[in-house]
Enzyme design. Structure first.
Site, mmCIF file in Angstrom:
data_model
loop_
_atom_site.group_PDB
_atom_site.id
_atom_site.type_symbol
_atom_site.label_atom_id
_atom_site.label_comp_id
_atom_site.label_asym_id
_atom_site.label_seq_id
_atom_site.Cartn_x
_atom_site.Cartn_y
_atom_site.Cartn_z
ATOM 1 N N ASP A 26 0.854 -1.186 0.000
ATOM 2 C CA ASP A 26 0.000 0.000 0.000
ATOM 3 C C ASP A 26 0.892 1.239 0.000
ATOM 4 O OD1 ASP A 26 -1.748 2.074 0.469
ATOM 5 O OD2 ASP A 26 -2.528 1.278 2.351
ATOM 6 N N THR A 52 -3.830 6.697 -10.735
ATOM 7 C CA THR A 52 -3.875 7.097 -12.137
ATOM 8 C C THR A 52 -5.229 7.609 -12.599
ATOM 9 O OG1 THR A 52 -4.318 4.821 -12.801
ATOM 10 C CG2 THR A 52 -2.013 5.525 -12.778
ATOM 11 N N ASP A 92 2.687 11.737 -19.141
ATOM 12 C CA ASP A 92 2.689 12.906 -20.018
ATOM 13 C C ASP A 92 1.798 14.018 -19.471
ATOM 14 O OD1 ASP A 92 0.313 11.555 -20.510
ATOM 15 O OD2 ASP A 92 0.378 11.865 -22.674
ATOM 16 N N TYR A 115 -3.572 15.459 -10.821
ATOM 17 C CA TYR A 115 -2.850 14.238 -11.167
ATOM 18 C C TYR A 115 -1.486 14.588 -11.749
ATOM 19 C CZ TYR A 115 -1.356 10.221 -13.917
ATOM 20 O OH TYR A 115 -0.603 9.214 -14.469
ATOM 21 N N LYS A 119 2.307 13.864 -10.174
ATOM 22 C CA LYS A 119 3.299 13.086 -10.914
ATOM 23 C C LYS A 119 4.586 13.894 -11.114
ATOM 24 C CE LYS A 119 2.787 9.381 -12.312
ATOM 25 N NZ LYS A 119 3.075 8.085 -11.662
#
Length: 132
Positions: A26, A52, A92, A115, A119
């Site tokens: 986790d 994601t 991307d 998101y 990232k």
């Protein structure tokens, strides 16, 4: 999905691989990461994990931060301390998406959502822990 594909490809190449899903590791439990890695014999970690769901990251921000930003930093710090290699897969979505054609690693980053922001921050956390 990416992790599963990588596992299949590397197994076909006769590499000894281990892949953990959410049930085995986790990433929101940052203390569990080094403990799990301590129990594994490895030379390289390929981190293809993370939150994601672009929409889900907007509503579950803490989970997105932990899995996409904090956990990669913990993994990178562990690998650096152990002299092991980390390959970290990003997205991307760290780019604005306004460029015609393919993005290059050298293009300026400009995430357009949470998101992408997590990232990108994960990339920075990895590089801060180990620039190599």
């Amino acid at each position: 999905r990416l992790g599963g594909a990588l596992r299949r490809i590397y197994r076909e190449g006769s590499f000894d691989t281990t892949a953990w899903g959410r049930g085995e590791l986790d990433l929101t439990d940052l203390k569990a990461i080094p403990e799990r890695l301590d129990r594994a014999a490895f030379d390289v970690v390929i981190n293809a994990a993370g939150s994601t769901s672009v929409d889900g990251c907007e509503t579950r921000r803490e989970e997105a931060f932990l899995t996409n930003t904090a956990a990669p930093g913990v993994i990178a710090a562990y690998c650096a301390a152990q002299g092991r290699r980390l390959i970290h897969i990003s997205s991307d979505y760290v780019f604005a998406g306004t460029r015609d054609g393919l993005c290059r690693e050298t293009d300026p980053t400009e995430p357009c959502n949470y998101y992408g922001q997590t990232k990108l921050e994960g990339e920075h956390a990895v590089l801060a822990a180990d620039p190599n």
